[in-house]
Design a protein around this motif. Structure first.
Motif, short mmCIF file in Angstrom:
data_model
loop_
_atom_site.label_atom_id
_atom_site.label_comp_id
_atom_site.label_asym_id
_atom_site.label_seq_id
_atom_site.Cartn_x
_atom_site.Cartn_y
_atom_site.Cartn_z
N PHE A 37 0.76 -1.13 -0.09
CA PHE A 37 0.05 -0.05 0.04
C PHE A 37 0.81 1.22 0.01
CE2 PHE A 37 -3.15 -3.06 1.75
CZ PHE A 37 -4.15 -2.85 0.70
N ARG A 38 2.05 1.11 -0.29
CA ARG A 38 2.82 2.32 -0.52
C ARG A 38 2.52 3.43 -1.30
NH1 ARG A 38 7.16 4.12 -3.89
NH2 ARG A 38 8.93 5.28 -2.82
N PRO A 39 1.68 3.04 -2.44
CA PRO A 39 1.02 4.31 -3.28
C PRO A 39 0.17 5.34 -2.30
CG PRO A 39 1.27 2.44 -4.60
CD PRO A 39 1.50 2.01 -3.17
N LEU A 40 -0.55 4.39 -1.61
CA LEU A 40 -1.48 4.94 -0.77
C LEU A 40 -0.68 5.95 0.61
CD1 LEU A 40 -4.71 2.74 0.27
CD2 LEU A 40 -4.61 4.97 -0.97
N HIS A 41 0.17 5.42 1.02
CA HIS A 41 0.89 6.34 1.78
C HIS A 41 1.53 7.62 1.36
CE1 HIS A 41 1.16 3.62 5.64
NE2 HIS A 41 0.86 2.55 4.41
N LYS A 42 1.67 7.49 0.03
CA LYS A 42 2.53 8.72 -0.80
C LYS A 42 1.37 9.43 -1.22
CE LYS A 42 6.20 8.65 -2.60
NZ LYS A 42 7.40 9.26 -2.16
N PHE A 43 0.37 8.96 -1.25
CA PHE A 43 -0.99 9.70 -1.72
C PHE A 43 -1.55 10.54 -0.66
CE2 PHE A 43 -5.47 9.79 -3.69
CZ PHE A 43 -5.07 10.80 -4.72
N ASN A 44 -1.52 9.98 0.73
CA ASN A 44 -2.11 10.46 1.82
C ASN A 44 -1.81 12.01 1.83
OD1 ASN A 44 -3.65 9.21 3.26
ND2 ASN A 44 -2.54 8.80 4.93
N PRO A 45 -0.72 12.61 2.02
CA PRO A 45 -0.28 13.94 2.18
C PRO A 45 -1.25 14.84 1.22
CG PRO A 45 1.82 12.93 1.96
CD PRO A 45 0.67 11.81 1.57
N VAL A 46 -1.37 14.73 0.12
CA VAL A 46 -2.01 15.62 -0.96
C VAL A 46 -3.53 15.68 -0.59
CG1 VAL A 46 -2.46 13.98 -2.69
CG2 VAL A 46 -2.59 16.30 -3.21
N ARG A 47 -4.02 14.42 -0.26
CA ARG A 47 -5.58 14.33 0.20
C ARG A 47 -6.00 14.74 1.69
NH1 ARG A 47 -7.52 7.72 0.38
NH2 ARG A 47 -5.59 7.27 1.98
N LEU A 48 -4.76 14.55 2.31
CA LEU A 48 -5.28 14.87 3.59
C LEU A 48 -4.92 16.58 3.78
CD1 LEU A 48 -2.97 12.76 5.96
CD2 LEU A 48 -5.41 13.24 6.39
N ALA A 49 -4.21 17.29 3.19
CA ALA A 49 -4.23 18.41 2.92
C ALA A 49 -5.43 19.14 2.32
CB ALA A 49 -2.86 19.10 2.07
N TYR A 50 -5.89 18.37 1.24
CA TYR A 50 -7.46 18.98 0.67
C TYR A 50 -8.38 18.82 1.61
CZ TYR A 50 -10.87 19.14 -3.12
OH TYR A 50 -12.02 19.38 -3.77
N ILE A 51 -8.77 17.83 2.29
CA ILE A 51 -9.56 17.52 3.26
C ILE A 51 -9.57 18.50 4.40
CG2 ILE A 51 -10.52 16.15 5.02
CD1 ILE A 51 -9.53 13.56 3.04
N ARG A 52 -8.40 18.71 4.97
CA ARG A 52 -8.13 19.77 5.97
C ARG A 52 -8.54 21.30 5.63
NH1 ARG A 52 -2.39 20.44 6.13
NH2 ARG A 52 -2.92 22.08 4.79
N ASP A 53 -8.17 21.55 4.49
CA ASP A 53 -8.33 22.98 3.94
C ASP A 53 -9.71 23.18 3.71
OD1 ASP A 53 -5.76 23.37 4.42
OD2 ASP A 53 -5.14 23.26 2.18
N ALA A 72 0.88 1.29 -13.08
CA ALA A 72 1.07 1.09 -11.71
C ALA A 72 1.16 -0.44 -11.30
CB ALA A 72 0.06 1.90 -11.03
N GLU A 73 0.16 -1.05 -11.86
CA GLU A 73 0.18 -2.37 -11.53
C GLU A 73 1.12 -3.43 -12.29
OE1 GLU A 73 -4.03 -3.81 -11.56
OE2 GLU A 73 -4.88 -1.95 -10.57
N TYR A 74 1.04 -3.06 -13.39
CA TYR A 74 1.76 -4.28 -14.24
C TYR A 74 3.52 -3.87 -14.64
CZ TYR A 74 -2.52 -6.79 -14.79
OH TYR A 74 -3.64 -7.34 -14.73
N VAL A 75 3.63 -2.66 -14.80
CA VAL A 75 5.19 -2.24 -15.14
C VAL A 75 5.80 -1.93 -13.70
CG1 VAL A 75 6.41 -0.68 -16.44
CG2 VAL A 75 4.37 -1.55 -17.29
N LEU A 76 5.32 -0.94 -13.25
CA LEU A 76 5.91 -0.43 -11.97
C LEU A 76 5.77 -1.21 -10.66
CD1 LEU A 76 5.54 3.40 -12.57
CD2 LEU A 76 7.54 2.16 -12.90
N ARG A 77 4.58 -1.95 -10.72
CA ARG A 77 4.21 -2.79 -9.57
C ARG A 77 4.04 -2.11 -8.37
NH1 ARG A 77 7.11 -8.40 -11.01
NH2 ARG A 77 6.51 -8.58 -13.00
N TRP A 78 3.62 -0.95 -8.35
CA TRP A 78 3.10 -0.07 -7.24
C TRP A 78 2.00 -0.74 -6.48
CZ3 TRP A 78 3.12 5.66 -9.44
CH2 TRP A 78 4.51 6.23 -9.68
N LEU A 79 1.26 -1.42 -7.22
CA LEU A 79 -0.01 -2.19 -6.76
C LEU A 79 -0.19 -3.47 -6.91
CD1 LEU A 79 -2.50 1.03 -7.49
CD2 LEU A 79 -1.72 0.23 -5.19
#
Length: 253
Positions: A36-52, A186-193
């Motif tokens: 779930f590394r992509p979600l951890h990387k994604f968290n700051p931008v969505r947290l900032a959007y929600i907070r603001d 993301a899923e087949y080449v980089l295998r982020w997910l």
């Protein structure tokens, strides 16, 4: 999984195969270098959007230590609690709900270890709505592309938004660009997910999502794309909604 209960003549938002897929990965949720590394990387931008956006809507100062004090927030499809814990630390009363009981157990364990108070429940949007639950804010993040019935799901989530409240929805657009980047790349080449995390046919176009939100009695107040900045190694907001995007909808007071 718990009994989901009847809803609209037996209709359900739950896709059993999707629930099983994420439940099998439950132990990985809080590993920032795991599956779930992509979600951890994604968290700051969505947290900032929600907070603001929450701060602006409810007249709070986002610079305060606990600006969400007094607000009740639902994170539907919460997984291991990656959004729930930050919301609780900001002062909100948080309910985290997920159809996969194993995810909820992981989330409860991590919250206990972290000393964060979150009300985690192994349940569904329809069960919560039918029980009369109401929230100032509903977080519906990276979930709609995994449910069996989008209109029913959005409708049940909208029922739980208090008058004057808001709902955030984050998902992936159904475009060839998204197929290339979010699935093949993301899923087949980089295998982020893990392969199979997303199915192209279940991705949701913004106009489809906004139609469901409007049909559920909400008004779209804001929308933004989210793109990955390769050079900065981070996600950031963008006008480009071709792949990842977030929508904010509000209910009239």
């Amino acid at each position: 999984m718990p009994d989901q209960g009847p809803s609209k003549a037996g209709r359900s938002t739950i896709d059993a195969a999707e629930v099983e897929r994420f439940a099998a990965l439950a132990a990985e949720w809080w590993n920032p270098n795991g599956k779930f590394r992509p979600l951890h990387k994604f968290n700051p931008v969505r947290l900032a959007y929600i907070r603001d956006q929450v701060a602006a809507r409810f007249g709070r100062d986002p610079r305060e230590a606990r600006p969400f004090e007094g607000l009740r927030i639902l994170d539907i499809g919460c997984g291991g609690g990656l959004l729930c814990e930050p919301m609780a630390r900001l002062g909100a009363e948080v309910v985290g709900a997920d159809a996969a009981a194993t995810n909820i157990e992981v989330a409860k364990l991590h919250a206990a270890e972290s000393g964060v108070n979150v009300d985690y429940r192994a349940t569904t949007a329809e069960a919560l709505a039918d029980a009369g639950e109401k929230f100032d804010v509903v977080l519906n993040m990276e979930v709609v592309e995994h449910v069996a019935d989008i209109d029913l799901f959005i409708g049940k989530c909208a029922e739980m938004v208090k008058p004057g409240g808001i709902m955030f929805v984050a998902t992936i657009n159904r475009t060839l660009k998204a197929l290339g980047l979010a699935i093949i790349g993301a899923e087949y080449v980089l295998r982020w997910l893990p392969r199979g995390t997303h199915q192209f046919g279940k991705l949701v176009r913004p106009e489809e999502l906004e139609k469901a939100l409007t049909g559920a009695g909400l008004t779209v107040a804001d929308r933004t794309g989210v793109v990955y900045n390769l050079l900065a190694d981070r996600w950031q907001r963008s006008r480009d909604m071709d792949v990842n995007y977030m929508v904010l909808a509000e209910k009239a007071e």
